[in-house]
Design a protein around this motif. Structure first.
Motif, PDB file in Angstrom:
ATOM      1  N   GLU A   1     -82.498  39.671  11.984  1.00 57.84           N
ATOM      2  CA  GLU A   1     -83.544  40.456  12.692  1.00 57.84           C
ATOM      3  C   GLU A   1     -83.324  40.439  14.198  1.00 57.84           C
ATOM      4  O   GLU A   1     -83.803  41.285  14.864  1.00 57.84           O
ATOM      5  CB  GLU A   1     -84.446  39.121  12.814  1.00 57.84           C
TER       6      GLU A   1
ATOM      7  N   ARG B   1     -78.006  28.474  18.037  1.00 58.47           N
ATOM      8  CA  ARG B   1     -79.450  28.194  16.964  1.00 58.47           C
ATOM      9  C   ARG B   1     -80.575  27.590  17.238  1.00 58.47           C
ATOM     10  O   ARG B   1     -81.250  28.184  16.344  1.00 58.47           O
ATOM     11  CB  ARG B   1     -78.019  26.776  16.633  1.00 58.47           C
TER      12      ARG B   1
ATOM     13  N   GLU C   1     -83.529  28.900  15.684  1.00 59.57           N
ATOM     14  CA  GLU C   1     -84.621  28.314  15.467  1.00 59.57           C
ATOM     15  C   GLU C   1     -86.356  28.039  15.936  1.00 59.57           C
ATOM     16  O   GLU C   1     -87.440  28.255  15.683  1.00 59.57           O
ATOM     17  CB  GLU C   1     -83.747  26.937  15.578  1.00 59.57           C
ATOM     18  N   GLU C   2     -85.954  28.130  17.407  1.00 57.06           N
ATOM     19  CA  GLU C   2     -87.415  28.273  18.361  1.00 57.06           C
ATOM     20  C   GLU C   2     -88.099  29.556  18.149  1.00 57.06           C
ATOM     21  O   GLU C   2     -89.598  29.777  18.026  1.00 57.06           O
ATOM     22  CB  GLU C   2     -86.748  28.001  19.368  1.00 57.06           C
ATOM     23  N   ALA C   3     -87.402  30.652  17.200  1.00 60.29           N
ATOM     24  CA  ALA C   3     -87.838  31.422  17.735  1.00 60.29           C
ATOM     25  C   ALA C   3     -88.299  32.481  16.325  1.00 60.29           C
ATOM     26  O   ALA C   3     -89.303  33.000  15.301  1.00 60.29           O
ATOM     27  CB  ALA C   3     -87.308  33.054  17.993  1.00 60.29           C
ATOM     28  N   SER C   4     -87.552  31.416  14.817  1.00 60.34           N
ATOM     29  CA  SER C   4     -87.888  30.947  13.981  1.00 60.34           C
ATOM     30  C   SER C   4     -88.187  33.013  13.427  1.00 60.34           C
ATOM     31  O   SER C   4     -88.433  33.262  12.394  1.00 60.34           O
ATOM     32  CB  SER C   4     -89.758  31.420  13.574  1.00 60.34           C
ATOM     33  N   ILE C   5     -86.625  33.027  13.927  1.00 60.96           N
ATOM     34  CA  ILE C   5     -85.926  34.460  13.554  1.00 60.96           C
ATOM     35  C   ILE C   5     -84.307  33.984  12.961  1.00 60.96           C
ATOM     36  O   ILE C   5     -84.202  33.121  13.146  1.00 60.96           O
ATOM     37  CB  ILE C   5     -85.313  35.166  14.882  1.00 60.96           C
ATOM     38  N   GLU C   6     -83.806  34.997  12.074  1.00 60.68           N
ATOM     39  CA  GLU C   6     -82.152  34.773  11.318  1.00 60.68           C
ATOM     40  C   GLU C   6     -81.823  35.890  12.154  1.00 60.68           C
ATOM     41  O   GLU C   6     -82.181  36.888  12.663  1.00 60.68           O
ATOM     42  CB  GLU C   6     -82.991  35.014   9.623  1.00 60.68           C
TER      43      GLU C   6
END
Length: 101
Positions: free
Chosen positions: A71, A59, A63-68
């Protein structure tokens, strides 16, 4: 990818940049299991630590990578060498995520 061959468990997210042919590290959070001084590695307790920490690390990496999760194209894990129980814990996590995503 999920790495947990010893007392540290980590989740790395990497992106291939086609324009440059290079890879960009998007996230790499880690947690370390620390035993009392002089006790060395404890495979069972280390595996339990990895099991507790891997989902929060996944998680945090997303969040750190700003991806879902949708992806993510590939999920990797460390097969070895290392301690069997912690390696197995991370392999199960990777396989589970591959089925969920």
């Amino acid at each position: 990818g999920i790495e947990g061959s010893a007392n540290k468990v980590g989740v790395g997210l990497v992106k291939f940049v086609a324009a440059t042919g290079e890879y960009e590290i998007l996230a790499n959070p880690r947690k370390t299991f620390v035993t009392p001084p002089g006790e060395g590695f404890r495979p069972r307790e280390t595996a339990e630590h990895h099991q507790r920490e891997v989902v929060p690390l996944v998680r945090a990496a997303l969040e750190e990578a700003s991806i879902e999760p949708r992806e993510v194209d590939c999920i990797c894990y460390t097969r070895g060498p290392g301690m069997g129980a912690p390696l197995r814990s991370c392999a199960v996590a990777a396989r589970t995520l591959s089925q969920l995503w």
